[in-house]
Design a protein around this motif. Structure first.
Motif, PDB file in Angstrom:
ATOM      1  N   GLY A   1       9.852  14.262 104.284  1.00  0.00           N
ATOM      2  CA  GLY A   1       8.982  14.203 105.457  1.00  0.00           C
ATOM      3  C   GLY A   1       8.501  15.567 105.919  1.00  0.00           C
ATOM      4  N   GLN A   2       9.272  16.615 105.630  1.00  0.00           N
ATOM      5  CA  GLN A   2       8.855  17.962 106.019  1.00  0.00           C
ATOM      6  C   GLN A   2       7.563  18.356 105.294  1.00  0.00           C
ATOM      7  N   ALA A   3       7.518  18.095 103.984  1.00  0.00           N
ATOM      8  CA  ALA A   3       6.318  18.425 103.218  1.00  0.00           C
ATOM      9  C   ALA A   3       5.151  17.529 103.619  1.00  0.00           C
ATOM     10  N   GLU A   4       5.441  16.257 103.859  1.00  0.00           N
ATOM     11  CA  GLU A   4       4.370  15.346 104.252  1.00  0.00           C
ATOM     12  C   GLU A   4       3.778  15.743 105.601  1.00  0.00           C
ATOM     13  N   ALA A   5       4.617  16.169 106.538  1.00  0.00           N
ATOM     14  CA  ALA A   5       4.119  16.607 107.840  1.00  0.00           C
ATOM     15  C   ALA A   5       3.264  17.862 107.700  1.00  0.00           C
ATOM     16  N   ALA A   6       3.689  18.781 106.811  1.00  0.00           N
ATOM     17  CA  ALA A   6       2.912  20.007 106.599  1.00  0.00           C
ATOM     18  C   ALA A   6       1.551  19.688 105.999  1.00  0.00           C
ATOM     19  N   ARG A   7       1.529  18.775 105.033  1.00  0.00           N
ATOM     20  CA  ARG A   7       0.240  18.404 104.423  1.00  0.00           C
ATOM     21  C   ARG A   7      -0.674  17.697 105.427  1.00  0.00           C
ATOM     22  N   SER A   8      -0.066  16.961 106.343  1.00  0.00           N
ATOM     23  CA  SER A   8      -0.877  16.209 107.313  1.00  0.00           C
ATOM     24  C   SER A   8      -1.625  17.120 108.279  1.00  0.00           C
ATOM     25  N   ILE A   9      -1.128  18.356 108.448  1.00  0.00           N
ATOM     26  CA  ILE A   9      -1.839  19.286 109.335  1.00  0.00           C
ATOM     27  C   ILE A   9      -2.679  20.281 108.540  1.00  0.00           C
ATOM     28  N   GLY A  10      -2.863  19.994 107.240  1.00  0.00           N
ATOM     29  CA  GLY A  10      -3.794  20.762 106.438  1.00  0.00           C
ATOM     30  C   GLY A  10      -3.217  21.941 105.686  1.00  0.00           C
ATOM     31  N   MET A  11      -1.895  22.070 105.622  1.00  0.00           N
ATOM     32  CA  MET A  11      -1.296  23.184 104.889  1.00  0.00           C
ATOM     33  C   MET A  11      -1.364  22.922 103.393  1.00  0.00           C
ATOM     34  N   THR A  12      -1.597  23.973 102.611  1.00  0.00           N
ATOM     35  CA  THR A  12      -1.628  23.837 101.158  1.00  0.00           C
ATOM     36  C   THR A  12      -0.204  23.734 100.610  1.00  0.00           C
TER      37      THR A  12
END
Length: 215
Positions: free
Chosen positions: A114-125
């Motif tokens: 979920g940490q990576a999914e949350a980061a991707r959801s805010i536009g992080m590469t």
């Protein structure tokens, strides 16, 4: 004690040689290990294949064979004129990087998805997520196995003595060939190795305690 005092310059140079080999190759292994671990978890298939090939090849190749390639093949084919020390730290660093990579990858796998999914959801590469979110959290679980890896690296540096490098085990062979009693020589060499390995272990225990306080 006499053999130590009578040959203190040789023991000093061997000790400093072992420390230098360990420190330099550890830096190379850490940098390469992080990069290859990033390849191993990358969403880009060619990078994953490269990372898997790197780890599989180096973990299953004897270190002595890597030293032979580094000493007799690399200067002839790729980089002529490299010093024995440079070739030794390259062999040790590349070999150890495969183990560092797997330790870091195991740490990455402990971080909730979920940490990576949350980061991707805010536009992080992917690389931003890895550098800013995943690796800082994985560090806590990576430290204990990294300590064992770098202690093993210290012991592996003894092979460099057979390839024109000054280090502790090479001092033992030099004095043994001169006819000195092998038992006291081994004792002093073992004590010197213990100093290095206990220092590494203490450093990583300190890092572990610091990270525990930071939770």
């Amino acid at each position: 004690m006499n053999v130590l005092l009578d040959h203190l310059p040789e023991f000093r140079d061997g000790f400093l040689g072992t420390v230098s080999l360990t420190a330099a190759s550890a830096a190379i292994a850490l940098i390469l290990g992080v990069l290859i671990a990033g390849c191993r978890v990358s969403p880009v298939p060619p990078l994953r294949y490269f990372g898997a090939a790197w780890v599989t090849l180096l973990r299953n190749t004897p270190l002595t064979l890597l030293f032979l390639v580094a000493t007799f093949v690399v200067p002839q084919v790729l980089f002529p004129g490299l010093s024995a020390f440079t070739l030794a730290i390259a062999a040790l660093g590349f070999y150890t990087s495969a183990f560092v990579c797997e330790a870091i990858r195991s740490g990455i796998n402990t971080v909730p998805l979920g940490q990576a999914e949350a980061a991707r959801s805010i536009g992080m590469t992917f690389f931003q997520t890895l550098r800013m979110i995943i690796l800082p959290q994985a560090t806590r679980t990576v430290i204990p196995p990294m300590s064992s890896i770098f202690i093993a690296l210290t012991k592996n540096s003894a092979i460099a003595g057979a390839f024109s490098n000054v280090e502790l085990f090479g001092v033992q062979k030099l004095l043994s060939d001169q006819g000195y009693d092998i038992v006291p020589i081994f004792i002093w060499v073992a004590i010197a190795y213990l100093v290095v390995t206990f220092s590494i272990s203490g450093l990583f225990r300190l890092l572990e305690r610091r990270l525990e306080v930071a939770r």
